[in-house]
Design an enzyme around this catalytic site. Structure first.
Site, PDB file in Angstrom:
ATOM      1  N   HIS A  67       1.905  -8.760  11.307  1.00 31.13           N
ATOM      2  CA  HIS A  67       2.236  -7.966  10.127  1.00 31.13           C
ATOM      3  C   HIS A  67       1.950  -6.490  10.387  1.00 31.13           C
ATOM      4  O   HIS A  67       0.931  -5.952   9.950  1.00 31.13           O
ATOM      5  CB  HIS A  67       1.380  -8.483   8.966  1.00 31.13           C
ATOM      6  CG  HIS A  67       2.046  -8.475   7.628  1.00 31.13           C
ATOM      7  ND1 HIS A  67       3.082  -9.309   7.300  1.00 31.13           N
ATOM      8  CD2 HIS A  67       1.796  -7.751   6.507  1.00 31.13           C
ATOM      9  CE1 HIS A  67       3.445  -9.121   6.041  1.00 31.13           C
ATOM     10  NE2 HIS A  67       2.674  -8.162   5.544  1.00 31.13           N
ATOM     11  N   SER A  90       7.371  -7.061   3.535  1.00 28.29           N
ATOM     12  CA  SER A  90       6.302  -7.692   2.769  1.00 28.29           C
ATOM     13  C   SER A  90       6.632  -7.674   1.277  1.00 28.29           C
ATOM     14  O   SER A  90       7.614  -8.279   0.849  1.00 28.29           O
ATOM     15  CB  SER A  90       4.980  -6.985   3.091  1.00 28.29           C
ATOM     16  OG  SER A  90       3.872  -7.739   2.695  1.00 28.29           O
ATOM     17  N   TRP A 136       3.937  -2.355  11.527  1.00 24.42           N
ATOM     18  CA  TRP A 136       5.139  -1.529  11.519  1.00 24.42           C
ATOM     19  C   TRP A 136       5.961  -1.661  12.790  1.00 24.42           C
ATOM     20  O   TRP A 136       7.187  -1.499  12.765  1.00 24.42           O
ATOM     21  CB  TRP A 136       4.762  -0.067  11.287  1.00 24.42           C
ATOM     22  CG  TRP A 136       4.367   0.211   9.872  1.00 24.42           C
ATOM     23  CD1 TRP A 136       3.100   0.405   9.395  1.00 24.42           C
ATOM     24  CD2 TRP A 136       5.241   0.326   8.734  1.00 24.42           C
ATOM     25  NE1 TRP A 136       3.132   0.624   8.043  1.00 24.42           N
ATOM     26  CE2 TRP A 136       4.429   0.586   7.606  1.00 24.42           C
ATOM     27  CE3 TRP A 136       6.616   0.229   8.569  1.00 24.42           C
ATOM     28  CZ2 TRP A 136       4.959   0.753   6.330  1.00 24.42           C
ATOM     29  CZ3 TRP A 136       7.155   0.394   7.300  1.00 24.42           C
ATOM     30  CH2 TRP A 136       6.328   0.651   6.199  1.00 24.42           C
ATOM     31  N   LEU A 180       5.453 -16.147   7.118  1.00 25.76           N
ATOM     32  CA  LEU A 180       6.320 -17.111   7.795  1.00 25.76           C
ATOM     33  C   LEU A 180       6.465 -18.391   6.977  1.00 25.76           C
ATOM     34  O   LEU A 180       7.572 -18.932   6.844  1.00 25.76           O
ATOM     35  CB  LEU A 180       5.763 -17.431   9.182  1.00 25.76           C
ATOM     36  CG  LEU A 180       6.541 -18.480   9.986  1.00 25.76           C
ATOM     37  CD1 LEU A 180       7.968 -18.015  10.264  1.00 25.76           C
ATOM     38  CD2 LEU A 180       5.813 -18.791  11.292  1.00 25.76           C
ATOM     39  N   ARG A 207       0.813  -1.218   0.000  1.00 32.22           N
ATOM     40  CA  ARG A 207       0.000   0.000   0.000  1.00 32.22           C
ATOM     41  C   ARG A 207       0.848   1.270   0.000  1.00 32.22           C
ATOM     42  O   ARG A 207       0.461   2.298   0.557  1.00 32.22           O
ATOM     43  CB  ARG A 207      -0.952  -0.010   1.196  1.00 32.22           C
ATOM     44  CG  ARG A 207      -2.018  -1.081   1.109  1.00 32.22           C
ATOM     45  CD  ARG A 207      -2.920  -1.085   2.334  1.00 32.22           C
ATOM     46  NE  ARG A 207      -3.921  -2.130   2.222  1.00 32.22           N
ATOM     47  CZ  ARG A 207      -5.091  -1.997   1.616  1.00 32.22           C
ATOM     48  NH1 ARG A 207      -5.409  -0.852   1.051  1.00 32.22           N
ATOM     49  NH2 ARG A 207      -5.931  -3.006   1.553  1.00 32.22           N
ATOM     50  N   GLU A 243       0.969 -12.504   8.542  1.00 29.81           N
ATOM     51  CA  GLU A 243       2.293 -12.891   9.027  1.00 29.81           C
ATOM     52  C   GLU A 243       2.479 -14.403   8.983  1.00 29.81           C
ATOM     53  O   GLU A 243       3.587 -14.901   8.720  1.00 29.81           O
ATOM     54  CB  GLU A 243       2.510 -12.371  10.451  1.00 29.81           C
ATOM     55  CG  GLU A 243       3.958 -12.360  10.882  1.00 29.81           C
ATOM     56  CD  GLU A 243       4.811 -11.401  10.066  1.00 29.81           C
ATOM     57  OE1 GLU A 243       6.062 -11.528  10.119  1.00 29.81           O
ATOM     58  OE2 GLU A 243       4.265 -10.517   9.371  1.00 29.81           O
ATOM     59  N   LEU A 274       1.275 -16.352   6.725  1.00 27.88           N
ATOM     60  CA  LEU A 274       1.597 -16.661   5.333  1.00 27.88           C
ATOM     61  C   LEU A 274       3.029 -16.247   5.007  1.00 27.88           C
ATOM     62  O   LEU A 274       3.758 -16.967   4.306  1.00 27.88           O
ATOM     63  CB  LEU A 274       0.612 -15.953   4.405  1.00 27.88           C
ATOM     64  CG  LEU A 274       0.706 -16.306   2.918  1.00 27.88           C
ATOM     65  CD1 LEU A 274       0.479 -17.794   2.694  1.00 27.88           C
ATOM     66  CD2 LEU A 274      -0.281 -15.483   2.105  1.00 27.88           C
ATOM     67  N   ASN A 287       8.272 -17.092  -1.684  1.00 29.32           N
ATOM     68  CA  ASN A 287       7.993 -18.309  -2.462  1.00 29.32           C
ATOM     69  C   ASN A 287       6.697 -18.086  -3.230  1.00 29.32           C
ATOM     70  O   ASN A 287       5.717 -18.805  -3.055  1.00 29.32           O
ATOM     71  CB  ASN A 287       7.886 -19.518  -1.531  1.00 29.32           C
ATOM     72  CG  ASN A 287       7.811 -20.836  -2.284  1.00 29.32           C
ATOM     73  OD1 ASN A 287       8.105 -20.901  -3.475  1.00 29.32           O
ATOM     74  ND2 ASN A 287       7.413 -21.887  -1.594  1.00 29.32           N
TER      75      ASN A 287
END
Length: 363
Positions: A342, A204, A344, A314, A91, A310, A312, A232
């Site tokens: 996930h 990200s 700041w 990880l 974003r 987060e 995902l 991945n």
């Protein structure tokens, strides 16, 4: 050459790791998709850290995209040899980088006598060179080239924004070219910055982009870091998960970036180009949280969203770790805190942990 360091988790045998990755992927996708995926992180309130007297605007013309702004923060000792680029998330805004809006990492980096370059913009771009302007059924290509206003694309989200003009719509995103050609040499010619041996880090979306820049431009980037990155992207279901994310984050069409499973798509996948990072001996810092929140995170929709994102990240990061370990890579520090979602706050903490290693390996 430094060894592999892991904190917070222990990696088991490859078979057990693969099973855990599969289970975590299914769980994270189940959590993530119903609440609306946003790869750059939840829409948390800004930390209001922006101080215009600290950094300064640095405009560079991209022949493909028009004028692009970066924010520059000078090293405390005035050197021009130590440089790091900070990449934003999905974003990314067109006025300031999230790293400046929501964190104060630039101040700490400059105290370590490191110059900081924060490119501004690039929403949903993955900082890649795209195939074509993003559009849906021919909509989205109106407006003049180089129009950075973005109109609806910058004020809202979702598919409705995909018909607006602006960067990546009225022209084709060429972010990799910009960062490694236009911005690189402008920083050298106008500020005297060292164009070689730089660092790059990102969160990200920016995490996978940082690794790609280092893999394909090793003379420019000898150090790269990924926080909560999607490392991945060719794994089952990842392209469609990212499709949803890019639609939500400004209405961008992933098919304009790269055709599915094409050489261009695979070129963007850190899992695929991992051997290049090993061969280049690129110094890497790779991290992702557990997906478990701290008490300070509270428990609301944003936190649940951040937990799924987060988890995902990880899964993706652990897959990349397994890939690098299978290659015998010894040029990586891994950090897997036991708590972290996930947002700041955790990415800021990770920068602070990374800085001594970054400082020792750039310039």
């Amino acid at each position: 050459m430094r060894g592999i360091i892991g904190r917070g988790r222990r990696t088991g045998p490859p078979g057990r790791l693969g099973n855990r990755l599969k289970r975590a992927a299914l769980f994270s996708l189940a959590v993530l998709l119903p609440v609306g995926m946003s790869v750059a992180g939840p829409d948390a309130p800004a930390a209001a850290r922006f101080d215009p007297a600290f950094g300064f605007d640095f405009w560079v013309e991209s022949p493909e995209m028009g004028p692009i702004k970066s924010r520059i923060f000078r090293a405390a000792d005035g050197n021009t040899g130590r440089v790091v680029y900070a990449l934003d998330g999905m974003r990314a805004r067109d006025d300031l980088s999230g790293w400046e809006i929501d964190t104060d990492v630039a101040r700490e980096l400059t105290k370590w006598n490191i110059n900081v370059v924060m490119p501004v913009g690039g929403r949903s771009s993955f900082y890649a060179d795209w195939n074509a302007p993003s559009n849906f059924f021919g909509l989205g290509s109106s407006g003049s080239a180089g129009d950075a206003s973005g109109s609806a694309a910058d004020s809202g989200s979702g598919l409705a924004s995909g018909s607006a003009a602006g960067l990546g719509r009225s022209n084709t995103y060429k972010w990799e070219t910009f960062l490694t050609r236009d911005l690189r040499w402008a920083l050298r010619d106008r500020l005297g910055f060292n164009p070689n041996g730089n660092g790059v880090f990102g969160l990200s979306m920016g995490g996978s982009a940082a690794l790609a820049l280092a893999a394909y431009h090793p003379d420019q980037f000898r150090y790269a870091a990924s926080y909560s990155g999607y490392l991945n992207v060719s794994a089952p279901g990842m392209r469609e998960a990212l499709r949803v994310a890019m639609l939500d984050a400004g209405g961008f069409n992933i098919d304009a970036m790269a055709p599915p499973w094409s050489p261009q798509w695979l070129r963007m996948d850190p899992f695929v180009f991992a051997p290049m990072l090993r061969a280049n001996n690129t110094r890497l810092w790779i991290s992702a949280g557990s997906g478990l929140p701290a008490a300070a995170d509270g428990l609301d929709v944003n936190t649940v969203n951040a937990m799924g994102l987060e988890a995902l990240a990880l899964v993706n990061t652990r897959a990349f770790q397994a890939r690098m370990m299978s290659l015998g890579a010894q040029n990586v520090t891994y950090d897997f805190p036991a708590v972290g979602v996930h947002n700041w706050r955790y990415w800021t903490d990770e920068v602070y942990r990374m800085i001594p290693d970054l400082s020792a390996n750039i310039g």
